[in-house]
Scaffold this active site. Structure first.
Site, short mmCIF file in Angstrom:
data_model
loop_
_atom_site.label_atom_id
_atom_site.label_comp_id
_atom_site.label_asym_id
_atom_site.label_seq_id
_atom_site.Cartn_x
_atom_site.Cartn_y
_atom_site.Cartn_z
N GLY A 1 0.74 -1.22 -0.15
CA GLY A 1 0.10 -0.03 -0.13
C GLY A 1 0.92 1.24 0.04
CG ASP B 1 1.22 -10.50 -16.24
OD1 ASP B 1 1.99 -10.19 -15.08
OD2 ASP B 1 0.87 -9.37 -16.88
CE1 TYR C 1 0.81 -7.26 -8.89
CE2 TYR C 1 -0.91 -6.82 -7.25
CZ TYR C 1 0.33 -6.45 -8.13
OH TYR C 1 0.27 -5.08 -8.56
P1 AMP Z 1 -5.17 -5.35 -15.96
O1 AMP Z 1 -4.54 -4.39 -16.94
O2 AMP Z 1 -6.34 -4.81 -15.32
O3 AMP Z 1 -5.38 -6.71 -16.64
O4 AMP Z 1 -4.01 -5.70 -14.86
C1 AMP Z 1 -3.41 -6.76 -14.95
C2 AMP Z 1 -2.17 -6.49 -14.17
O5 AMP Z 1 -2.36 -5.91 -12.84
C3 AMP Z 1 -1.40 -7.76 -13.99
O6 AMP Z 1 0.01 -7.67 -14.59
C4 AMP Z 1 -1.18 -8.00 -12.63
O7 AMP Z 1 0.20 -8.41 -12.11
C5 AMP Z 1 -1.60 -6.64 -12.04
N1 AMP Z 1 -2.59 -6.95 -10.89
C6 AMP Z 1 -3.44 -7.91 -10.51
N2 AMP Z 1 -4.31 -7.50 -9.43
C7 AMP Z 1 -3.75 -6.66 -9.19
C8 AMP Z 1 -4.32 -5.51 -8.13
N3 AMP Z 1 -5.40 -5.96 -7.22
N4 AMP Z 1 -3.68 -4.36 -7.88
C9 AMP Z 1 -2.75 -4.03 -8.77
N5 AMP Z 1 -2.30 -4.63 -9.76
C10 AMP Z 1 -2.83 -5.92 -10.09
#
Ligand code: AMP
Ligand code: SF4
Length: 465
Positions: A39, A357, A252
């Site tokens: 955070g 990823d 993650y």
């Molecule tokens: P998106 O573009 O929304 O598909 O984001 C996916 C990416 O965000 C992946 O590379 C994950 O590693 C990361 N991710 C997954 N969960 C979270 C989260 N709760 N907060 C921030 N990043 C995240």
């Protein structure tokens, strides 16, 4: 790993506590520093000198809030701290933790990680009884509930916990004692360590190393540990307990050097990558394996080891771009991409790539990374995700999105492939993860829709509090 393109996805929080050490606040600062990845929107430390509790907190990173002069003001042998990523409640200062209450029963401070799913109902009931809320964070509910109950402090905490549903790992500081509490499903991690002749509590074990503490054990689901003149004493608020740690902690959130419920995060991520490679055996032809930095590097290493394909650093992360980078227009957003992540053209040009990823949430990140690699001359990109399709929102402290924003709730794997312009996309299944972890005693609700608690919300109507 990490959403490089949108800053709105919400994560976790981190809690930390020190019992019986002359530099309690300083050590709490170091502990929180090791938890900063959980955070970055707010940080705070509360310390007790045996008579009263002082607290300093603010928005931003730990280093924005604290300088050595501030820490010197926090005297006493017991201390708790918090790093915040807003889940319930906004990003305002009154929602930054620890939250301190000065009541008839004495001073008390609380720091909370998780989300209480029946928060609205509890808050309404408390307000009907005349309780006044200062912020909009559900963590304040814990304090009000504790204050309203009768009995000893321990009994009050037990009764308050019995009323709350959802995910909560929290630390409570009173004038003379410290309590560590974990919800009955153990959704969020919380561990205990020994520190000289005192104790240390942390969301993740990685923080123990930074203060020289020796890991003792995880707090058990439904357990309340009390640290006082009597040493460490253990109690429960219910006997109806289960182990359901959040699978995303491994996938993650947590730091690779943390151990959660006996499993090392890095080891688990690497094994997930190996599992992805086993599923591809004989099917996918590629030249190199590339991981999206940072949290997907371990899975990419595992894929490379299992498949025999070389691991290459095809993507570079710029570590010095702040997460609060404001991206109001499309051009600025595109510029943000280039500032945060670069493709290593000399590595990827003309190559068929296995791109690993950890997860896909909205799909934005993957679409843009594929475009980035193609722009640098990559020939084919085979996306491999070290977790299952995330099709359900989380109500336990990770505001991954509303259901309609989750791309796997709308698209099949083939549609996702077209959308991202990848040559192929594959995920792990929940069974794959169970094989990797060696147990099914986890929460997989955002992948399966099988929530581990009653919800009190319509999953199609998930809203921010
Ligand atoms: P998106 O573009 O929304 O598909 O984001 C996916 C990416 O965000 C992946 O590379 C994950 O590693 C990361 N991710 C997954 N969960 C979270 C989260 N709760 N907060 C921030 N990043 C995240
Ligand atoms: Fe973790 Fe997903 Fe369960 Fe939320 S729903 S606690 S992110 S596994």
């Amino acid at each position: 790993m990490h959403n490089y393109f949108l800053n709105e996805i919400k994560e976790e929080c981190g809690v930390f506590g020190i019992y019986h050490h002359p530099q309690a606040a300083q050590l709490t600062y170091f502990g929180l520093h090791a938890l900063q990845h959980r955070g970055q929107e707010g940080a705070g430390i509360a310390a007790s000198d045996g008579k009263t509790i002082d607290c300093i907190k603010g928005t931003g990173l730990l280093s924005d809030v604290f300088h050595s002069e501030e820490l010197k003001k926090l005297q006493g042998e017991n201390s708790i701290g918090h790093v915040r990523y807003a889940t319930a409640g906004g990003n305002e200062l009154e929602n930054v933790q620890p939250i301190v209450a000065r009541a008839k029963i004495g001073c008390m401070a609380v720091a909370h990680n998780g989300q209480i799913v029946n928060a609205d109902e509890l808050q309404e009931r408390l307000e009907n009884h005349g309780n006044i809320f200062h912020g909009s964070s559900d963590s304040e509910i814990i304090l009000h509930l504790i204050q309203r109950e009768h009995g000893t402090m321990l009994e009050k905490i037990q009764k308050a916990c019995q009323k709350m549903e959802g995910a909560f790992s929290f630390v409570i500081l009173t004038e003379r004692s410290l309590y560590a509490v974990r919800d009955k499903n153990g959704l969020r991690p919380l561990s205990v360590a020994a520190l000289e002749d005192g104790y240390c509590v942390s969301s993740e074990t990685c923080a123990f190393d930074s203060v020289g503490a020796r890991f003792l054990r995880d707090v058990e689901p439904g357990e309340i540990i009390k640290f006082s003149d009597m040493g460490l004493e253990t109690f429960h608020y219910t006997s109806d307990t289960r182990h359901r740690i959040c699978a995303m902690e491994y996938i993650y959130f947590s730091r690779p050097d943390s151990d959660i419920e006996g499993l090392n995060v890095h080891t688990v991520r690497k094994a997930s990558g190996k599992r992805l490679a086993q599923k591809d055996k004989g099917n996918t032809i590629a030249d190199i394996v590339v991981g999206v930095p940072d949290s997907s590097v371990a899975a990419a290493m595992g894929y490379s080891e299992e498949s025999g394909l070389p691991y290459e650093v095809g993507l570079i992360k710029n570590r010095y771009v702040g997460r609060t980078f404001i991206e109001p227009t499309q051009e600025q957003r595109d510029m943000g991409v280039k500032m945060k992540l670069s493709a290593n053209a000399s590595v990827v040009k003309g190559k068929r790539i296995i791109l690993v990823d950890d997860s896909i949430v909205r799909g934005t990140t993957m679409k843009r990374i594929v475009a980035l690699l193609k722009g640098a001359g990559a020939q084919e990109i085979h996306v491999r995700i070290a977790s299952p399709e995330m099709a359900y929102p989380c109500f336990y402290g990770v505001d991954t999105s509303t259901k309609k924003e989750l791309i796997s709730a709308r698209y099949t794997c083939e549609e996702l492939c077209k959308y991202t312009r990848a040559s192929s996309v594959r995920f792990l299944t929940i069974d794959d993860l169970i094989g990797v972890y060696g147990t099914d005693k986890l929460c997989f609700a955002c992948f399966s829709g099988n929530y581990v608690t009653p919800l009190f919300h319509d999953i199609n109507q998930k809203t921010e509090k």
